[in-house]
Write a protein that holds these residues in place. Structure first.
Motif, PDB file in Angstrom:
ATOM      1  N   UNK A   1       0.838  -1.186   0.000  1.00  9.75           N
ATOM      2  CA  UNK A   1       0.000   0.000   0.000  1.00  9.75           C
ATOM      3  C   UNK A   1       0.878   1.243   0.000  1.00  9.75           C
ATOM      4  N   UNK A   2       0.275   2.361  -0.374  1.00  7.87           N
ATOM      5  CA  UNK A   2       0.987   3.641  -0.380  1.00  7.87           C
ATOM      6  C   UNK A   2       0.943   4.265   1.007  1.00  7.87           C
ATOM      7  N   UNK A   3       2.014   4.965   1.360  1.00  2.62           N
ATOM      8  CA  UNK A   3       2.110   5.647   2.652  1.00  2.62           C
ATOM      9  C   UNK A   3       2.491   7.098   2.393  1.00  2.62           C
ATOM     10  N   UNK A   4       1.796   8.010   3.078  1.00  2.04           N
ATOM     11  CA  UNK A   4       2.154   9.420   3.032  1.00  2.04           C
ATOM     12  C   UNK A   4       2.532   9.855   4.445  1.00  2.04           C
ATOM     13  N   UNK A   5       3.836   9.973   4.742  1.00  4.01           N
ATOM     14  CA  UNK A   5       4.244  10.309   6.108  1.00  4.01           C
ATOM     15  C   UNK A   5       3.738  11.671   6.575  1.00  4.01           C
ATOM     16  N   UNK A   6       3.504  12.585   5.663  1.00  4.04           N
ATOM     17  CA  UNK A   6       3.027  13.905   6.069  1.00  4.04           C
ATOM     18  C   UNK A   6       1.595  13.860   6.598  1.00  4.04           C
ATOM     19  N   UNK A   7       0.879  12.767   6.352  1.00  2.00           N
ATOM     20  CA  UNK A   7      -0.475  12.620   6.904  1.00  2.00           C
ATOM     21  C   UNK A   7      -0.447  12.228   8.379  1.00  2.00           C
ATOM     22  N   UNK A   8       0.684  11.720   8.847  1.00  4.38           N
ATOM     23  CA  UNK A   8       0.806  11.360  10.257  1.00  4.38           C
ATOM     24  C   UNK A   8       0.905  12.632  11.084  1.00  4.38           C
ATOM     25  N   UNK A   9       1.853  13.473  10.734  1.00  4.53           N
ATOM     26  CA  UNK A   9       1.998  14.786  11.363  1.00  4.53           C
ATOM     27  C   UNK A   9       3.000  15.586  10.538  1.00  4.53           C
ATOM     28  N   UNK A  10       3.063  16.868  10.768  1.00  8.60           N
ATOM     29  CA  UNK A  10       3.995  17.697  10.006  1.00  8.60           C
ATOM     30  C   UNK A  10       5.441  17.420  10.392  1.00  8.60           C
ATOM     31  N   UNK A  11       5.663  16.854  11.567  1.00 11.15           N
ATOM     32  CA  UNK A  11       7.030  16.559  11.997  1.00 11.15           C
ATOM     33  C   UNK A  11       7.448  15.128  11.693  1.00 11.15           C
ATOM     34  N   UNK A  12       6.511  14.299  11.248  1.00 14.67           N
ATOM     35  CA  UNK A  12       6.833  12.910  10.892  1.00 14.67           C
ATOM     36  C   UNK A  12       7.428  12.916   9.496  1.00 14.67           C
ATOM     37  N   UNK A  13       8.711  12.556   9.388  1.00 10.94           N
ATOM     38  CA  UNK A  13       9.419  12.668   8.116  1.00 10.94           C
ATOM     39  C   UNK A  13       9.890  11.300   7.613  1.00 10.94           C
TER      40      UNK A  13
END
Length: 74
Positions: A18-30
């Motif tokens: 599946x696709x993951x967008x780390x910026x959807x977790x939080x703005x500091x999750x990189x």
């Protein structure tokens, strides 16, 4: 992946992508945090979970692995 892993009679397997967008977790999750989380889950569960494709840096990655590890990621 559909041909690379065994499937049961219902065409199900123990693996998923599946696709993951780390910026959807939080703005500091990189990117670094995402890699740490994926590596930690893979090591603790002792099963396959990897980032296999880097589509858009910081926004879209594809992860693949066993369902049990993937469920821990959610």
């Amino acid at each position: 992946m559909q041909r690379a892993v065994k499937h049961d009679e219902l065409s199900c397997s123990n693996y998923a992508m599946c696709a993951i967008n780390p910026s959807c977790v939080s703005q500091t999750f990189n990117d670094e945090a995402l890699h740490k989380v994926v590596d930690t889950i893979s090591n603790i569960r002792d099963c396959l979970l990897e980032i296999v494709k880097f589509n858009v840096e910081g926004q879209q990655y594809v992860r693949a692995g066993k369902l049990v590890a993937s469920q821990a990621l959610t």
